[in-house]
Design a protein around this motif. Structure first.
Motif, short mmCIF file in Angstrom:
data_model
loop_
_atom_site.label_atom_id
_atom_site.label_comp_id
_atom_site.label_asym_id
_atom_site.label_seq_id
_atom_site.Cartn_x
_atom_site.Cartn_y
_atom_site.Cartn_z
N GLY A 1 68.91 26.70 30.47
CA GLY A 1 68.01 25.61 30.11
C GLY A 1 68.08 24.40 31.00
O GLY A 1 67.35 23.43 30.79
N ASP A 2 68.93 24.41 32.02
CA ASP A 2 69.05 23.23 32.89
C ASP A 2 67.90 23.21 33.90
O ASP A 2 67.08 24.12 33.95
N VAL A 3 67.86 22.14 34.72
CA VAL A 3 66.72 21.97 35.62
C VAL A 3 67.04 22.33 37.07
O VAL A 3 66.26 22.04 37.97
N THR A 4 68.16 23.03 37.32
CA THR A 4 68.45 23.47 38.67
C THR A 4 67.43 24.52 39.11
O THR A 4 66.85 25.23 38.28
N PRO A 5 67.17 24.66 40.41
CA PRO A 5 66.17 25.63 40.87
C PRO A 5 66.44 27.07 40.42
O PRO A 5 65.49 27.76 40.00
N PRO A 6 67.70 27.58 40.48
CA PRO A 6 67.91 28.96 40.01
C PRO A 6 67.57 29.13 38.53
O PRO A 6 66.97 30.15 38.14
N SER A 7 67.92 28.15 37.71
CA SER A 7 67.63 28.26 36.28
C SER A 7 66.14 28.17 36.01
O SER A 7 65.60 28.91 35.17
N ARG A 8 65.45 27.29 36.72
CA ARG A 8 64.00 27.21 36.54
C ARG A 8 63.32 28.48 37.02
O ARG A 8 62.32 28.91 36.42
N PHE A 9 63.81 29.09 38.08
CA PHE A 9 63.24 30.35 38.56
C PHE A 9 63.34 31.43 37.48
O PHE A 9 62.37 32.15 37.22
N VAL A 10 64.51 31.54 36.86
CA VAL A 10 64.71 32.54 35.81
C VAL A 10 63.78 32.28 34.63
O VAL A 10 63.11 33.20 34.13
N ARG A 11 63.74 31.03 34.16
CA ARG A 11 62.88 30.72 33.03
C ARG A 11 61.42 30.99 33.35
O ARG A 11 60.68 31.56 32.55
N ALA A 12 61.00 30.57 34.55
CA ALA A 12 59.60 30.77 34.93
C ALA A 12 59.26 32.26 34.97
O ALA A 12 58.20 32.68 34.50
N ALA A 13 60.16 33.06 35.54
CA ALA A 13 59.91 34.50 35.63
C ALA A 13 59.78 35.14 34.25
O ALA A 13 58.87 35.95 34.00
N LEU A 14 60.67 34.77 33.34
CA LEU A 14 60.65 35.38 32.01
C LEU A 14 59.51 34.86 31.15
O LEU A 14 58.87 35.63 30.42
N TYR A 15 59.22 33.58 31.22
CA TYR A 15 58.08 33.04 30.46
C TYR A 15 56.77 33.63 30.98
O TYR A 15 55.88 33.98 30.21
N GLN A 16 56.66 33.73 32.29
CA GLN A 16 55.42 34.23 32.89
C GLN A 16 55.15 35.67 32.51
O GLN A 16 54.03 36.04 32.15
#
Length: 362
Positions: free
Chosen positions: A246-261
């Motif tokens: 849930g943090d805002v680092t690029p790797p974490s955002r990449f994972v969240r974006a991929a799964l939400y998308q």
């Protein structure tokens, strides 16, 4: 004198981005619709100061000259073959996201510490394009991903200021084909992007490999689990995503974006996909202050996510909302005659505070 002052301010901002990498963040996704539409969307974050973002309308035949290291306009001269609409940061030449009339979408994302452009050479001055001007050059010159590759192969991408953060880019054409461009060790590398997600550092291949660390995450509710006589059950819906960073680092955002998308239902139309993109990207808004160390004063901004955009390539529309006005606005490229329109630019916002509409009770 005013132009030099503006450039100095812009360079100061991009230099600060190099030293404050956590504040320079971008998250990109791509949705498709059942009607064949492709919609790249993204956020742009910078929590250090107001990016003074603007839109630009660029007609066919508009001429520009690239900056070279040191801030002089002495690099590549380029003329727009295609008209385009861009969203620019700091100054109007620095287009970070845009769409041209041929259906090519292009976007710049920060790529600190991992990119490496080739050294600037005066001998290659006329074929040198500044990293912050690569998007407008490509939008004015290219129609397809293959044309983008050929154009980049014949150019030297250089930094406006070597102290600033490097960038990487994504390009999507009217067929829905998308590629990511990264320049490392002075060499341009293109990656086919079937996933359609992009954030920042580390490199694109590393981000894809890192997704394997989350192979256990699935949409829906986790199944009941028995530990001997103890039965474990979910507290609520969505527990299949337990462990999602849930943090805002690029790797974490990449994972969240991929799964939400990939979890979102397939939209029927482009309009629905655009709205889905904004809903998904709500999850990537960065509140001002969380990137600022204790004891330091955060910037006087309502959000570190300064704007969010979505591009309907099929119908030639670019949508955006901002940190100061969450209403979604749209520029329709098909309503613009790029052979006749004059070059123009204007701020993304005409307000400084989020409007609130009062509900009238009768």
């Amino acid at each position: 004198m005013k132009k030099k002052t503006t450039l100095a301010k812009a360079l100061a901002a991009v230099i600060m981005a190099a030293g404050a990498q956590q504040a320079a963040a971008c998250t990109g996704i791509t949705l498709h619709a059942a009607d064949g539409a492709c919609v790249p969307a993204r956020t742009i974050e910078w929590g250090g100061s107001d990016l003074a973002s603007r839109y630009v309308i660029v007609p066919r035949g508009h001429r520009q000259t690239s900056y070279v290291p040191g801030g002089a306009k002495r690099g590549m001269e380029f003329t727009a073959r295609y008209g385009y609409v861009g969203l620019a940061v700091e100054q109007e030449e620095f287009v970070a996201e845009g769409l041209n009339e041929a259906g090519l979408s292009a976007g710049l994302f920060y790529f600190p510490r991992y990119g490496g452009y080739e050294p600037y050479s005066e001998a290659g001055r006329t074929t040198s394009i500044a990293d912050l001007q690569l998007v407008p050059w490509i939008l004015g010159s290219c129609k397809t991903v293959d044309e983008v590759k050929a154009a980049v192969a014949g150019a030297h991408v250089v930094a406006v200021d070597p102290r600033a953060s490097t960038a990487h880019w994504r390009f999507t054409d009217a067929t829905g084909r998308q590629v990511v461009l990264e320049i490392t060790d002075g060499k341009a590398r293109f990656f086919e992007s079937s996933l359609g997600v992009l954030t920042n550092s580390p490199g694109y291949e590393w981000q894809l490999t890192n997704l394997n660390n989350y192979v256990n995450l699935l949409p829906g509710t986790a199944a009941q689990n028995n530990l001997g006589a103890l039965t474990l059950t979910s507290f609520g819906a969505g527990s299949g995503f337990l462990g999602l960073p849930g943090d805002v680092t690029p790797p974490s955002r990449f994972v969240r974006a991929a799964l939400y998308q990939t979890a979102t239902p397939l939209a029927d139309t482009a309009d629905e996909a655009v709205r889905q993109c904004f809903q998904i990207l709500n999850n990537f808004d960065i509140p001002i202050g969380i990137e600022t160390a204790r004891g330091q004063q955060p910037a006087d901004l309502p959000s570190a996510t300064q704007w969010t955009s979505a591009t309907d390539i099929r119908n030639g529309r670019i949508y955006y909302r901002t940190m100061r006005n969450s209403a979604i606005r749209c520029i329709d490229l098909r309503a613009i005659d790029f052979a006749k329109v004059k070059y123009q630019t204007a701020p993304l916002d005409n307000v400084r505070v989020q409007p609130v509409n009062m509900v009238e009770i009768k």
